[in-house]
Design an enzyme around this catalytic site. Structure first.
Site, mmCIF file in Angstrom:
data_model
loop_
_atom_site.group_PDB
_atom_site.id
_atom_site.type_symbol
_atom_site.label_atom_id
_atom_site.label_comp_id
_atom_site.label_asym_id
_atom_site.label_seq_id
_atom_site.Cartn_x
_atom_site.Cartn_y
_atom_site.Cartn_z
ATOM 1 N N GLY A 10 53.467 45.598 41.042
ATOM 2 C CA GLY A 10 53.854 45.737 42.436
ATOM 3 C C GLY A 10 53.019 46.739 43.210
ATOM 4 N N CYS A 11 52.058 47.382 42.549
ATOM 5 C CA CYS A 11 51.235 48.432 43.150
ATOM 6 C C CYS A 11 49.815 47.921 43.384
ATOM 7 C CB CYS A 11 51.225 49.651 42.225
ATOM 8 S SG CYS A 11 50.058 50.935 42.697
#
Length: 140
Positions: A10-11
């Site tokens: 998610g980064c």
């Protein structure tokens, strides 16, 4: 070459570092550290090998850092490590471990410091910033 990335899909920074590793022709071991956090010993070693302090390896943004009172300067490294292991979102990311060294790849192009010069052509980060030229040579 054995490469391990402690990754959060998610980064964007973590995704960019993973893509740069793959652009070098390396398929790393991808450890989704939120699901499978490192052991206390692994985490302490990565932090030390990256030349960081424990406090320098804690992620503040988007975490319960403030609510947990982790900004208290009196907390020991052991207490900070314990908090990171209890709530892995507090571990800054991505940590990348290679035979050439260990880095917290923030910004993501820091990963290039510990990869061989085997990049396959140009590379741009998700935001369009060009990192490698058409010959695979570092621009930043």
């Amino acid at each position: 070459m054995n490469v391990t990335i402690y990754h959060n899909p998610g980064c964007g920074t973590s995704r960019n570092a993973l893509a740069m590793i793959r652009n070098a022709g390396i398929e790393p071991e991808v450890v989704e550290y939120l699901k499978n956090p490192p052991s206390r010993e692994q985490l302490a070693k990565m932090i030390a090998d990256a030349g960081l302090t424990v406090r320098g390896a804690i992620r503040e943004k988007g975490t319960p850092y403030a609510e947990l009172g982790l900004d208290n300067p009196d907390l020991s490294d052991e207490e900070l490590l314990e908090a990171m292991l209890k709530d892995p979102i507090l571990i800054n990311r991505p940590f990348v471990v290679t035979p050439m060294g260990t880095r917290l790849a923030r910004p993501s192009e820091v990963v290039l410091d510990i990869l061989p010069d085997t990049h396959k052509g140009p590379f741009a980060k998700e935001d369009g910033e060009q990192v490698l030229d058409s010959d695979g040579k570092r621009l930043v």
